[in-house]
Write a protein that holds these residues in place. Sequence first.
Motif, PDB file in Angstrom:
ATOM      1  N   ARG A 119       0.825  -1.211   0.000  1.00 42.31           N
ATOM      2  CA  ARG A 119       0.000   0.000   0.000  1.00 42.31           C
ATOM      3  C   ARG A 119       0.858   1.259   0.000  1.00 42.31           C
ATOM      4  NH1 ARG A 119      -2.337  -0.690   4.560  1.00 42.31           N
ATOM      5  NH2 ARG A 119      -3.937  -2.104   3.756  1.00 42.31           N
ATOM      6  N   THR A 120       1.957   1.238   0.771  1.00 42.84           N
ATOM      7  CA  THR A 120       2.785   2.440   0.884  1.00 42.84           C
ATOM      8  C   THR A 120       3.416   2.835  -0.449  1.00 42.84           C
ATOM      9  OG1 THR A 120       3.224   1.954   3.211  1.00 42.84           O
ATOM     10  CG2 THR A 120       4.732   3.474   2.098  1.00 42.84           C
ATOM     11  N   PRO A 121       4.130   1.941  -1.131  1.00 42.68           N
ATOM     12  CA  PRO A 121       4.697   2.363  -2.428  1.00 42.68           C
ATOM     13  C   PRO A 121       3.626   2.632  -3.475  1.00 42.68           C
ATOM     14  CG  PRO A 121       5.065   0.015  -2.070  1.00 42.68           C
ATOM     15  CD  PRO A 121       4.546   0.571  -0.785  1.00 42.68           C
ATOM     16  N   LEU A 122       2.490   1.904  -3.434  1.00 42.85           N
ATOM     17  CA  LEU A 122       1.429   2.164  -4.403  1.00 42.85           C
ATOM     18  C   LEU A 122       0.862   3.572  -4.232  1.00 42.85           C
ATOM     19  CD1 LEU A 122      -0.552  -1.209  -4.507  1.00 42.85           C
ATOM     20  CD2 LEU A 122       0.672  -0.112  -6.394  1.00 42.85           C
ATOM     21  N   ALA A 123       0.713   4.006  -2.977  1.00 49.15           N
ATOM     22  CA  ALA A 123       0.219   5.359  -2.733  1.00 49.15           C
ATOM     23  C   ALA A 123       1.196   6.393  -3.286  1.00 49.15           C
ATOM     24  CB  ALA A 123      -0.008   5.574  -1.240  1.00 49.15           C
ATOM     25  N   GLY A 124       2.500   6.149  -3.066  1.00 45.86           N
ATOM     26  CA  GLY A 124       3.501   7.077  -3.595  1.00 45.86           C
ATOM     27  C   GLY A 124       3.521   7.083  -5.116  1.00 45.86           C
ATOM     28  N   LEU A 125       3.430   5.877  -5.701  1.00 43.51           N
ATOM     29  CA  LEU A 125       3.425   5.793  -7.162  1.00 43.51           C
ATOM     30  C   LEU A 125       2.214   6.524  -7.743  1.00 43.51           C
ATOM     31  CD1 LEU A 125       4.441   2.043  -7.661  1.00 43.51           C
ATOM     32  CD2 LEU A 125       5.798   4.047  -8.299  1.00 43.51           C
ATOM     33  N   ILE A 134      12.347   3.015  -8.857  1.00 41.28           N
ATOM     34  CA  ILE A 134      12.841   2.356  -7.641  1.00 41.28           C
ATOM     35  C   ILE A 134      11.703   1.625  -6.925  1.00 41.28           C
ATOM     36  CG2 ILE A 134      13.758   2.769  -5.330  1.00 41.28           C
ATOM     37  CD1 ILE A 134      15.434   5.045  -6.525  1.00 41.28           C
ATOM     38  N   GLU A 135      10.567   2.296  -6.763  1.00 37.34           N
ATOM     39  CA  GLU A 135       9.443   1.668  -6.066  1.00 37.34           C
ATOM     40  C   GLU A 135       8.896   0.479  -6.854  1.00 37.34           C
ATOM     41  OE1 GLU A 135       8.495   2.102  -3.117  1.00 37.34           O
ATOM     42  OE2 GLU A 135       9.716   3.849  -2.669  1.00 37.34           O
ATOM     43  N   ALA A 136       8.881   0.584  -8.188  1.00 36.32           N
ATOM     44  CA  ALA A 136       8.415  -0.545  -9.003  1.00 36.32           C
ATOM     45  C   ALA A 136       9.347  -1.740  -8.846  1.00 36.32           C
ATOM     46  CB  ALA A 136       8.320  -0.122 -10.467  1.00 36.32           C
ATOM     47  N   ALA A 152      12.423  14.212 -13.695  1.00 38.30           N
ATOM     48  CA  ALA A 152      13.410  13.130 -13.722  1.00 38.30           C
ATOM     49  C   ALA A 152      13.481  12.422 -12.366  1.00 38.30           C
ATOM     50  CB  ALA A 152      14.791  13.688 -14.094  1.00 38.30           C
ATOM     51  N   GLU A 153      13.375  13.210 -11.276  1.00 37.35           N
ATOM     52  CA  GLU A 153      13.396  12.609  -9.945  1.00 37.35           C
ATOM     53  C   GLU A 153      12.167  11.740  -9.724  1.00 37.35           C
ATOM     54  OE1 GLU A 153      14.398  11.609  -6.014  1.00 37.35           O
ATOM     55  OE2 GLU A 153      15.563  12.297  -7.754  1.00 37.35           O
ATOM     56  N   TYR A 154      10.999  12.200 -10.184  1.00 34.04           N
ATOM     57  CA  TYR A 154       9.786  11.391 -10.065  1.00 34.04           C
ATOM     58  C   TYR A 154       9.926  10.081 -10.837  1.00 34.04           C
ATOM     59  CZ  TYR A 154       6.782  14.704  -7.569  1.00 34.04           C
ATOM     60  OH  TYR A 154       6.214  15.500  -6.608  1.00 34.04           O
ATOM     61  N   HIS A 155      10.465  10.159 -12.028  1.00 32.63           N
ATOM     62  CA  HIS A 155      10.664   8.947 -12.821  1.00 32.63           C
ATOM     63  C   HIS A 155      11.620   7.985 -12.123  1.00 32.63           C
ATOM     64  CE1 HIS A 155       9.293  11.075 -16.766  1.00 32.63           C
ATOM     65  NE2 HIS A 155       8.295  10.428 -16.186  1.00 32.63           N
ATOM     66  N   ARG A 156      12.669   8.529 -11.533  1.00 32.68           N
ATOM     67  CA  ARG A 156      13.641   7.681 -10.839  1.00 32.68           C
ATOM     68  C   ARG A 156      12.991   6.996  -9.641  1.00 32.68           C
ATOM     69  NH1 ARG A 156      17.043   7.551  -6.598  1.00 32.68           N
ATOM     70  NH2 ARG A 156      16.151   9.483  -5.764  1.00 32.68           N
ATOM     71  N   ARG A 157      12.218   7.751  -8.877  1.00 30.37           N
ATOM     72  CA  ARG A 157      11.566   7.180  -7.698  1.00 30.37           C
ATOM     73  C   ARG A 157      10.503   6.169  -8.091  1.00 30.37           C
ATOM     74  NH1 ARG A 157       9.886  12.338  -4.288  1.00 30.37           N
ATOM     75  NH2 ARG A 157       8.803  10.726  -3.070  1.00 30.37           N
ATOM     76  N   ILE A 158       9.772   6.421  -9.168  1.00 28.48           N
ATOM     77  CA  ILE A 158       8.788   5.449  -9.652  1.00 28.48           C
ATOM     78  C   ILE A 158       9.486   4.150 -10.036  1.00 28.48           C
ATOM     79  CG2 ILE A 158       7.226   4.931 -11.576  1.00 28.48           C
ATOM     80  CD1 ILE A 158       6.347   7.865 -11.503  1.00 28.48           C
ATOM     81  N   ALA A 207       0.638  13.572 -10.261  1.00 34.60           N
ATOM     82  CA  ALA A 207       1.321  14.867 -10.364  1.00 34.60           C
ATOM     83  C   ALA A 207       1.885  15.067 -11.767  1.00 34.60           C
ATOM     84  CB  ALA A 207       2.433  14.959  -9.324  1.00 34.60           C
ATOM     85  N   LEU A 208       2.429  14.005 -12.347  1.00 35.17           N
ATOM     86  CA  LEU A 208       2.965  14.111 -13.708  1.00 35.17           C
ATOM     87  C   LEU A 208       1.831  14.287 -14.718  1.00 35.17           C
ATOM     88  CD1 LEU A 208       5.718  11.331 -13.565  1.00 35.17           C
ATOM     89  CD2 LEU A 208       6.089  13.800 -13.623  1.00 35.17           C
ATOM     90  N   ASP A 209       0.739  13.534 -14.533  1.00 35.03           N
ATOM     91  CA  ASP A 209      -0.377  13.636 -15.479  1.00 35.03           C
ATOM     92  C   ASP A 209      -1.051  15.002 -15.421  1.00 35.03           C
ATOM     93  OD1 ASP A 209       0.068  11.081 -16.342  1.00 35.03           O
ATOM     94  OD2 ASP A 209      -1.445  10.172 -15.029  1.00 35.03           O
ATOM     95  N   ASP A 210      -1.176  15.573 -14.225  1.00 35.75           N
ATOM     96  CA  ASP A 210      -1.878  16.847 -14.067  1.00 35.75           C
ATOM     97  C   ASP A 210      -0.989  18.055 -14.334  1.00 35.75           C
ATOM     98  OD1 ASP A 210      -4.053  15.336 -13.368  1.00 35.75           O
ATOM     99  OD2 ASP A 210      -3.796  15.633 -11.202  1.00 35.75           O
ATOM    100  N   GLY A 211       0.290  17.816 -14.592  1.00 38.42           N
ATOM    101  CA  GLY A 211       1.195  18.926 -14.856  1.00 38.42           C
ATOM    102  C   GLY A 211       1.548  19.726 -13.628  1.00 38.42           C
TER     103      GLY A 211
END
Length: 356
Positions: A125-131, A158-160, A150-156, A137-141
């Motif tokens: 649940r925790t990583p899914l909520a973050g993902l 890592i969590e995946a 780039a940081e969001y992509h990196r964290r996504i 945030a990326l979709d809504d601009g």
Amino acid sequence: MPNIPHTFALALAVSLFVAVIGLLVLRVLRGRSVTAHIVVILFVTVLSVLAGVLSSAMAMFISDHDVHVLLIVIGTAATVSLAVGLWAGRRLARASMWAAEARERERTAEARRRELVAWVSHDLRTPLAGLRAMAEALDDGVVDDPETIAEYHRRISIEADRMAGLVDDLFELSRINAGALRLAIADVPLGELVSDAIASASPLAAAERISIVAEPTAGWPVVRGSVPELARVVDNLIRNAIHYTPPDGTVTVTGGQDDDGDGWLAVSDTCGGIPDADLPRVFDVAFRGTPARTPARGAGGGLGLAIVQGLVEAQHGSVAASNVGEGCRFVVRLPTAAGRPARAGTGHPAAPATAG
């Protein structure tokens, strides 16, 4: 000659007297084995019949010859009845004990399943909520600068990867618990597995400023096991030690052969030790030893050591944990390949209390 009601009353009184004594004996034996209770019940049954028949026969003034014949008949039947009853009782006792043990194992397994579901539900649940938050945030601009994107992509990513690793652990654990492992047992050079595992874990250790120290592996014993499963055991132990060792700490890998011929592998760290109350539970599913459910730095879902224990035991080995010096040690013992001794002088691992 006594009439029938008198004979009936005499036989009933004597039989009840024997039955009452038997009940008192059973009360004294309360808490003893099932077999003991069954033996007493059999003797009470036979003695009640014997006492009732003999008392009636004596009251009827039967001749000595007839009494002797009656005793022979009753004694033979009683002996056969006791033998068959005792044999059947022992089988019943074993079946009862097996059933009780099976129920206890089932209750334990069910409790562990509930605990696993609770832990994994949180860890997913925790990583899914973050993902989800980062994806929205990326979709809504909401974020538009290249560095944040780039940081969001990196964290996504890592969590995946972490979630994929957790799913892999769950699949491996389910195979172990279901007895679905298909092991290709062969002679496995333990030193080669250790070298590969250290090479794989070195980037993680370097990133955490942790040193991995290992004995030269060329002379390590050749053990009997399955290469993929043993490789996972070694990798899990080394990565577990890295995850719980503070920066600038050391992970030490040693190995050798016991005097009784078993090969051993020890992974020690400088994590500060495991609380004594937690040592018996370090191999439990989803147990991390801390109140916090959120994984420690780089830690998985608390399944790595449970997988280690399951894989090692499936290969007729053993694993144990103990506190040693500034940390803890985990020692795996496995049967060695016939005619393939370890290098001279390896002996027992220092600090025989295995663990860490």
